[in-house]
Design a protein around this motif. Structure first.
Motif, PDB file in Angstrom:
ATOM      1  N   HIS A 250       0.842  -1.190   0.000  1.00  0.00           N
ATOM      2  CA  HIS A 250       0.000   0.000   0.000  1.00  0.00           C
ATOM      3  C   HIS A 250       0.883   1.248   0.000  1.00  0.00           C
ATOM      4  O   HIS A 250       1.797   1.390   0.820  1.00  0.00           O
ATOM      5  CB  HIS A 250      -0.916  -0.013   1.225  1.00  0.00           C
ATOM      6  CG  HIS A 250      -2.011   0.997   1.182  1.00  0.00           C
ATOM      7  ND1 HIS A 250      -1.814   2.314   1.509  1.00  0.00           N
ATOM      8  CD2 HIS A 250      -3.320   0.879   0.835  1.00  0.00           C
ATOM      9  CE1 HIS A 250      -2.956   2.971   1.390  1.00  0.00           C
ATOM     10  NE2 HIS A 250      -3.886   2.126   0.972  1.00  0.00           N
ATOM     11  N   LEU A 252       0.551   4.514   0.794  1.00  0.00           N
ATOM     12  CA  LEU A 252       0.622   5.359   1.981  1.00  0.00           C
ATOM     13  C   LEU A 252       1.388   4.677   3.101  1.00  0.00           C
ATOM     14  O   LEU A 252       2.168   5.318   3.820  1.00  0.00           O
ATOM     15  CB  LEU A 252      -0.797   5.710   2.460  1.00  0.00           C
ATOM     16  CG  LEU A 252      -1.538   6.802   1.700  1.00  0.00           C
ATOM     17  CD1 LEU A 252      -2.944   6.949   2.253  1.00  0.00           C
ATOM     18  CD2 LEU A 252      -0.785   8.119   1.771  1.00  0.00           C
ATOM     19  N   VAL A 267      -0.900   5.545  10.266  1.00  0.00           N
ATOM     20  CA  VAL A 267      -1.460   5.801   8.935  1.00  0.00           C
ATOM     21  C   VAL A 267      -2.348   4.633   8.507  1.00  0.00           C
ATOM     22  O   VAL A 267      -3.432   4.831   7.934  1.00  0.00           O
ATOM     23  CB  VAL A 267      -0.326   6.030   7.913  1.00  0.00           C
ATOM     24  CG1 VAL A 267      -0.864   6.016   6.483  1.00  0.00           C
ATOM     25  CG2 VAL A 267       0.376   7.361   8.190  1.00  0.00           C
ATOM     26  N   SER A 271      -6.306   5.044   7.756  1.00  0.00           N
ATOM     27  CA  SER A 271      -6.752   4.758   6.388  1.00  0.00           C
ATOM     28  C   SER A 271      -7.588   3.479   6.289  1.00  0.00           C
ATOM     29  O   SER A 271      -8.063   3.132   5.208  1.00  0.00           O
ATOM     30  CB  SER A 271      -5.539   4.641   5.464  1.00  0.00           C
ATOM     31  OG  SER A 271      -4.715   3.537   5.832  1.00  0.00           O
ATOM     32  N   GLN A 273      -6.517   0.397   6.741  1.00  0.00           N
ATOM     33  CA  GLN A 273      -5.754  -0.733   6.230  1.00  0.00           C
ATOM     34  C   GLN A 273      -5.256  -1.656   7.334  1.00  0.00           C
ATOM     35  O   GLN A 273      -4.909  -2.811   7.070  1.00  0.00           O
ATOM     36  CB  GLN A 273      -4.553  -0.230   5.416  1.00  0.00           C
ATOM     37  CG  GLN A 273      -4.931   0.567   4.187  1.00  0.00           C
ATOM     38  CD  GLN A 273      -5.813  -0.227   3.247  1.00  0.00           C
ATOM     39  OE1 GLN A 273      -5.533  -1.374   2.919  1.00  0.00           O
ATOM     40  NE2 GLN A 273      -6.911   0.391   2.826  1.00  0.00           N
TER      41      GLN A 273
END
Length: 328
Positions: A250, A252, A267, A271, A273
């Motif tokens: 991913h 980011l 993060v 997000s 994830q």
């Protein structure tokens, strides 16, 4: 309005942002307590029954791996024997991790290719091994999921293990590759994680531990191993994902990971994830679950509080610098 937007006001907002963070860090300063904060932000609760879906029917919300294997992983994948059962096949594959050599430990916290290479050099801790077993399951088309248990109220003091699905037997099989064993009952039938957990409480003498290697068994003897897992009997939870390769790729997460593993996880959580944590609820752990749910609420309130103040501070600074440039 002009009086409200001033350098002094910007300093006040900065102080308002820093104070709660400082108070939080002062109370959760150790590594295990920082893990508790992370776990709280993704904390959820399910019953034991809700965790017992079959391996060919993963819930829609479970993040399953779909990505292609990295080259470093593909090179070590064995050719599956169609006649072998999943446990035998996984143990043959796991042999590339040099399970007969003693380990030096230490968290790797890297992408799956780096993690594999480090494990083969006897590095890594339990979560590194479960990550690679997840990837091996994807490569061999063996449904796999990751469990963990904690000893400190769902914080960072704990252990991670895998569970693989045997389609023919229609059962999950617990596999602790890091500590080098899998449990069987008195009939020599491999046990699932929850069967193991329940038998620990009911009568541990009915559990036998099949060692993967005499050299790397993680305990002095079986009794010590069972004592270890018994301490976490009321703090078992599932990680609601096995997509370790997709997570690493991913964009980011990659960018944040190049700065700091802590920033990477933050993060990933923001997000959506980062995998959700699904704690198994039972009468004996409701107080621990309530504590984590309160902490989760507090952390997300703090996150939005900080976000609003950050946006306000940004708007204020833009205005102040614009004024200065006009005066110049």
């Amino acid at each position: 309005m002009n009086r409200l937007i001033s350098w002094r006001s910007a300093l006040v907002i900065t102080a308002m942002m820093l104070l709660p963070v400082i108070l939080l860090v002062s109370n959760f300063h150790s590594g295990t307590e920082l893990v508790r904060l992370r776990n709280a932000m993704v904390f959820n609760v399910i019953s034991a029954q809700q965790s017992q879906w079959p391996g060919d029917q993963f819930p829609d919300s479970f993040k399953q791996e779909q990505a292609q294997l990295p080259a470093a992983i593909a090179r070590v994948i064995i050719t599956p024997d169609a006649t072998a059962n999943p446990l035998t096949l996984m143990l043959e594959q796991a042999a590339v991790l040099n399970l007969d050599q003693r380990r030096r430990g230490g968290a790797i916290q890297a992408d799956v290719s780096t993690t594999l290479a480090q494990i083969q050099q006897q590095q890594g801790y339990c979560a590194d091994y479960t990550e690679i077993i997840n990837v091996f399951g994807h490569a061999l088309a063996i449904p796999v999921r990751e469990w963990a248990l904690a000893f400190d109220g769902f914080g960072g003091h704990g252990h991670a293990i895998n569970e693989i699905w045997d389609q023919q037997a229609q059962r999950w099989i617990m596999l602790d590759v890091f500590n080098g064993f899998y449990p069987v009952n008195q009939q020599q039938q491999p046990m699932s994680v929850l069967e193991f957990k329940q038998q620990l409480i009911a009568d541990r003498s009915q559990i036998q531990l099949v060692r993967l290697s005499a050299k790397t068994f993680g305990f002095k003897d079986d009794a010590m191993a069972l004592d270890y897992y018994y301490k976490g009997r009321h703090q078992f939870y599932l990680w609601w994902a096995n997509n370790n390769i997709s997570y690493d790729e991913h964009s980011l997460i990659k960018l944040a990971g190049s700065v700091s593993p802590h920033l990477e996880q933050m993060v990933a959580i923001i997000s959506g994830q980062f995998p959700q944590l699904m704690a198994i609820a039972e009468p004996d752990n409701l107080h621990l679950i309530n504590n984590m749910q309160r902490l989760k609420f507090m952390l997300w309130v703090l996150f939005y509080y900080e976000l609003i103040l950050a946006l306000l501070l940004l708007a204020m600074l833009i205005t102040l610098f614009t004024r200065r440039s006009r005066k110049a």
